[in-house]
Design a protein around this motif. Sequence first.
Motif, PDB file in Angstrom:
ATOM      1  N   UNK A   1       0.836  -1.207   0.000  1.00 61.57           N
ATOM      2  CA  UNK A   1       0.000   0.000   0.000  1.00 61.57           C
ATOM      3  C   UNK A   1       0.872   1.259   0.000  1.00 61.57           C
ATOM      4  N   UNK A   2       0.308   2.319  -0.561  1.00 62.67           N
ATOM      5  CA  UNK A   2       0.979   3.607  -0.602  1.00 62.67           C
ATOM      6  C   UNK A   2       0.141   4.637   0.131  1.00 62.67           C
ATOM      7  N   UNK A   3       0.766   5.412   0.994  1.00 66.61           N
ATOM      8  CA  UNK A   3       0.055   6.548   1.596  1.00 66.61           C
ATOM      9  C   UNK A   3       0.398   7.757   0.738  1.00 66.61           C
ATOM     10  N   UNK A   4      -0.532   8.706   0.621  1.00 68.43           N
ATOM     11  CA  UNK A   4      -0.122   9.895  -0.119  1.00 68.43           C
ATOM     12  C   UNK A   4       0.200  11.053   0.806  1.00 68.43           C
ATOM     13  N   UNK A   5       1.016  11.962   0.272  1.00 73.40           N
ATOM     14  CA  UNK A   5       1.580  13.039   1.094  1.00 73.40           C
ATOM     15  C   UNK A   5       0.505  13.892   1.761  1.00 73.40           C
ATOM     16  N   UNK A   6      -0.526  14.267   0.997  1.00 72.67           N
ATOM     17  CA  UNK A   6      -1.570  15.144   1.564  1.00 72.67           C
ATOM     18  C   UNK A   6      -2.259  14.483   2.762  1.00 72.67           C
ATOM     19  N   UNK A   7      -2.600  13.194   2.624  1.00 72.34           N
ATOM     20  CA  UNK A   7      -3.255  12.495   3.733  1.00 72.34           C
ATOM     21  C   UNK A   7      -2.340  12.402   4.945  1.00 72.34           C
ATOM     22  N   UNK A   8      -1.071  12.108   4.682  1.00 71.79           N
ATOM     23  CA  UNK A   8      -0.123  11.989   5.789  1.00 71.79           C
ATOM     24  C   UNK A   8      -0.003  13.295   6.555  1.00 71.79           C
ATOM     25  N   UNK A   9      -0.050  14.400   5.809  1.00 74.98           N
ATOM     26  CA  UNK A   9       0.171  15.701   6.451  1.00 74.98           C
ATOM     27  C   UNK A   9      -1.001  16.163   7.308  1.00 74.98           C
ATOM     28  N   UNK A  10      -2.119  15.429   7.273  1.00 75.67           N
ATOM     29  CA  UNK A  10      -3.202  15.782   8.189  1.00 75.67           C
ATOM     30  C   UNK A  10      -2.859  15.310   9.603  1.00 75.67           C
ATOM     31  N   UNK A  11      -1.866  14.428   9.724  1.00 80.51           N
ATOM     32  CA  UNK A  11      -1.453  13.965  11.056  1.00 80.51           C
ATOM     33  C   UNK A  11      -0.657  15.054  11.768  1.00 80.51           C
ATOM     34  N   UNK A  12      -0.972  15.211  13.037  1.00 79.07           N
ATOM     35  CA  UNK A  12      -0.340  16.245  13.833  1.00 79.07           C
ATOM     36  C   UNK A  12       1.182  16.061  13.884  1.00 79.07           C
TER      37      UNK A  12
END
Lengths: 105, 200
Positions: free
Chosen positions: B120-131
């Motif tokens: 699986x791949x996470x994308x940068x925008x989704x990751x950046x919602x993490x504090x």
Amino acid sequence: MIKALKNMKAAFSGTMMKITPGMITCEEFDKIIVDYYDDNLSAKQRRTFERHLKICPHCQDYIKAYNESRKLGALSMEEIYNDDLPEDMPEELLQAILETVKEKP
Amino acid sequence: MKSIQEIDDKQFIRELKQFDPKAQTLLVKHYGPYLRKIAMSYVKDEAAADDILQDCLVNAIQKIEQFSGESPLRAWLRRIVINTALMRIRSQKRKAEDFIDPTTDDFDAYGTRLEAPWPQFMNAEDLLTQKDLSKTVRKKIEELPEQFRIVLLLRDIEEMSTKEVASALDINEGTVKVRLHRARAALKQKLEPMLRGEAV
Ligand SMILES: [Zn+2]
């Protein structure tokens, strides 16, 4: 997959890449990634790059992660500017700067 | 405290050009922390970053006449802080650790890439919602050896061309490209656990 089989498979695909005209190995592909994204390759080199990417699952995964990590890096650096609560400027540093400005008009 | 955008207006620039101490104080207070973070990503050393910041802001205040207003003030200041950092880096003796090659791309004897599968791949925008994730990523960038980190910052963050980076660092263009690729590859490896959705 057992290791011997894996090695055989790798050897086979590596050899295929080498002996097929217009094909490059992953290692050769790796050396032109920067130029590809800078649009610095000749039309022929470009096609070679894209052909390798099309058939090579290892490089497909690699490139996807490579580009996503570049994006994550760039967006994270830009967040410096979107920080709602920037820390305060240390008072001594502030004073030192203002003093220097006064001294050397 | 006003936001950065709010102070960046014509009246404020006029006051700076009249060397109004109040405006100068505001400039330092508002832009200082941001510029310091940028300086830190280039030199990684608190004392050095403070020196750079001081040089940058003193310079900017004294040369405010040269600010044309075509670009935002913060972009102008950003350029000054980076130039100041590069000047310092160029003048320093290289430390041995700066030459450690972060190359991480692996190939077998036949030139085939050895890349662990990506289920699986996470994308940068989704990751950046993490504090605080961006902070962690910035730390990973800071971990890259200087020679590689600086090329990465100038090419991929400041979006300078290979030619511009070569001339700013006084190295040849081939070296810029090699360092850039190795820096990107090393960063990819450092960010892999995040991009694989495993851990931060
Ligand atoms: Zn490949």
